[in-house]
Design a protein around this motif. Sequence first.
Motif, PDB file in Angstrom:
ATOM      1  N   VAL A 295      56.990  39.381  45.930  1.00  0.00           N
ATOM      2  CA  VAL A 295      55.918  39.721  45.016  1.00  0.00           C
ATOM      3  C   VAL A 295      54.752  40.257  45.827  1.00  0.00           C
ATOM      4  N   VAL A 296      54.132  41.317  45.325  1.00  0.00           N
ATOM      5  CA  VAL A 296      52.987  41.900  46.009  1.00  0.00           C
ATOM      6  C   VAL A 296      51.841  42.105  45.022  1.00  0.00           C
ATOM      7  N   ILE A 297      50.629  42.032  45.538  1.00  0.00           N
ATOM      8  CA  ILE A 297      49.456  42.320  44.727  1.00  0.00           C
ATOM      9  C   ILE A 297      49.122  43.782  44.950  1.00  0.00           C
ATOM     10  N   ILE A 298      48.848  44.474  43.845  1.00  0.00           N
ATOM     11  CA  ILE A 298      48.617  45.910  43.920  1.00  0.00           C
ATOM     12  C   ILE A 298      47.236  46.279  43.398  1.00  0.00           C
ATOM     13  N   GLY A 299      46.765  47.425  43.869  1.00  0.00           N
ATOM     14  CA  GLY A 299      45.529  48.015  43.386  1.00  0.00           C
ATOM     15  C   GLY A 299      45.711  49.513  43.313  1.00  0.00           C
ATOM     16  N   ALA A 300      44.670  50.197  42.880  1.00  0.00           N
ATOM     17  CA  ALA A 300      44.705  51.658  42.845  1.00  0.00           C
ATOM     18  C   ALA A 300      44.909  52.166  44.275  1.00  0.00           C
ATOM     19  N   PRO A 301      45.401  53.387  44.442  1.00  0.00           N
ATOM     20  CA  PRO A 301      45.663  53.892  45.796  1.00  0.00           C
ATOM     21  C   PRO A 301      44.466  53.814  46.741  1.00  0.00           C
ATOM     22  N   SER A 302      43.246  53.769  46.227  1.00  0.00           N
ATOM     23  CA  SER A 302      42.063  53.694  47.093  1.00  0.00           C
ATOM     24  C   SER A 302      41.582  52.264  47.325  1.00  0.00           C
ATOM     25  N   ALA A 303      42.286  51.256  46.805  1.00  0.00           N
ATOM     26  CA  ALA A 303      41.857  49.856  46.901  1.00  0.00           C
ATOM     27  C   ALA A 303      41.912  49.338  48.331  1.00  0.00           C
ATOM     28  N   ALA A 304      41.014  48.382  48.622  1.00  0.00           N
ATOM     29  CA  ALA A 304      40.986  47.729  49.934  1.00  0.00           C
ATOM     30  C   ALA A 304      41.864  46.480  49.892  1.00  0.00           C
ATOM     31  N   ASP A 305      42.382  46.086  51.055  1.00  0.00           N
ATOM     32  CA  ASP A 305      43.183  44.871  51.138  1.00  0.00           C
ATOM     33  C   ASP A 305      42.319  43.656  50.811  1.00  0.00           C
ATOM     34  N   ILE A 306      42.960  42.572  50.338  1.00  0.00           N
ATOM     35  CA  ILE A 306      42.254  41.326  50.051  1.00  0.00           C
ATOM     36  C   ILE A 306      42.989  40.173  50.720  1.00  0.00           C
ATOM     37  N   SER A 307      42.322  39.036  50.837  1.00  0.00           N
ATOM     38  CA  SER A 307      42.944  37.859  51.431  1.00  0.00           C
ATOM     39  C   SER A 307      43.646  37.037  50.346  1.00  0.00           C
ATOM     40  N   ALA A 308      44.500  36.136  50.775  1.00  0.00           N
ATOM     41  CA  ALA A 308      45.204  35.266  49.823  1.00  0.00           C
ATOM     42  C   ALA A 308      44.221  34.365  49.086  1.00  0.00           C
ATOM     43  N   SER A 309      43.197  33.858  49.775  1.00  0.00           N
ATOM     44  CA  SER A 309      42.234  32.986  49.095  1.00  0.00           C
ATOM     45  C   SER A 309      41.404  33.773  48.087  1.00  0.00           C
ATOM     46  N   ASP A 310      41.081  35.025  48.392  1.00  0.00           N
ATOM     47  CA  ASP A 310      40.368  35.862  47.426  1.00  0.00           C
ATOM     48  C   ASP A 310      41.236  36.122  46.198  1.00  0.00           C
ATOM     49  N   ALA A 311      42.523  36.381  46.422  1.00  0.00           N
ATOM     50  CA  ALA A 311      43.442  36.626  45.308  1.00  0.00           C
ATOM     51  C   ALA A 311      43.515  35.402  44.406  1.00  0.00           C
ATOM     52  N   LYS A 312      43.593  34.230  44.999  1.00  0.00           N
ATOM     53  CA  LYS A 312      43.644  32.995  44.215  1.00  0.00           C
ATOM     54  C   LYS A 312      42.398  32.872  43.350  1.00  0.00           C
ATOM     55  N   LYS A 313      41.240  33.089  43.940  1.00  0.00           N
ATOM     56  CA  LYS A 313      39.981  32.998  43.186  1.00  0.00           C
ATOM     57  C   LYS A 313      39.939  34.013  42.050  1.00  0.00           C
ATOM     58  N   ILE A 314      40.365  35.218  42.328  1.00  0.00           N
ATOM     59  CA  ILE A 314      40.333  36.281  41.315  1.00  0.00           C
ATOM     60  C   ILE A 314      41.229  35.941  40.137  1.00  0.00           C
ATOM     61  N   PHE A 315      42.457  35.507  40.415  1.00  0.00           N
ATOM     62  CA  PHE A 315      43.414  35.234  39.342  1.00  0.00           C
ATOM     63  C   PHE A 315      43.165  33.910  38.620  1.00  0.00           C
ATOM     64  N   LEU A 316      42.265  33.076  39.169  1.00  0.00           N
ATOM     65  CA  LEU A 316      41.870  31.851  38.479  1.00  0.00           C
ATOM     66  C   LEU A 316      40.466  31.964  37.896  1.00  0.00           C
ATOM     67  N   GLY A 317      39.877  33.159  37.987  1.00  0.00           N
ATOM     68  CA  GLY A 317      38.567  33.397  37.382  1.00  0.00           C
ATOM     69  C   GLY A 317      37.431  32.661  38.053  1.00  0.00           C
ATOM     70  N   LYS A 318      37.563  32.387  39.340  1.00  0.00           N
ATOM     71  CA  LYS A 318      36.522  31.664  40.078  1.00  0.00           C
ATOM     72  C   LYS A 318      35.684  32.650  40.882  1.00  0.00           C
ATOM     73  N   GLY A 319      34.417  32.350  40.984  1.00  0.00           N
ATOM     74  CA  GLY A 319      33.534  33.203  41.760  1.00  0.00           C
ATOM     75  C   GLY A 319      33.243  34.492  41.014  1.00  0.00           C
ATOM     76  N   SER A 320      32.434  35.310  41.637  1.00  0.00           N
ATOM     77  CA  SER A 320      32.114  36.601  41.010  1.00  0.00           C
ATOM     78  C   SER A 320      32.807  37.698  41.788  1.00  0.00           C
TER      79      SER A 320
END
Length: 131
Positions: A22-47
């Motif tokens: 499984v991979v996390i995807i973004g638009a072709p111009s997207a920057a890489d993210i960390s696993a902890s950032d991904a967790k926060k994003i998909f759990l609606g934590k932080g801004s």
Amino acid sequence: MKKLFSIAILSLSSIVSAQAAVVIIGAPSAADISASDAKKIFLGKGSSALVPFELDENNPVRTEFHSKVTNKSDAQLKAYWSKQVFTGKGNPPAKVSSAAAMKSTVASTPNAIGYIDEADVDSTVKVILKP
């Protein structure tokens, strides 16, 4: 003997199918993210300026993704979002029905991220994290 062999083959095939990358995807111009950032994003934590999209419930890729990234089962995830909604702390990400819909949505929505099986990645999206 044949029964034992059949059981062994079935066990191996279920292990192989559960190992989808499984991979996390973004638009072709997207920057890489960390696993902890991904967790926060998909759990609606932080801004975060990133907008997450989910595959439908009971999708094996969704189950695999949350197992690797948020460390939550489908039942735990459902309970988590029920509590977030009830307490007014957040809403779950919008859902899409398939890998093709995920790629289309992520490619056409500014700051969108999602996840798909690595085999479904094409030039319309960029892999920004391999959990």
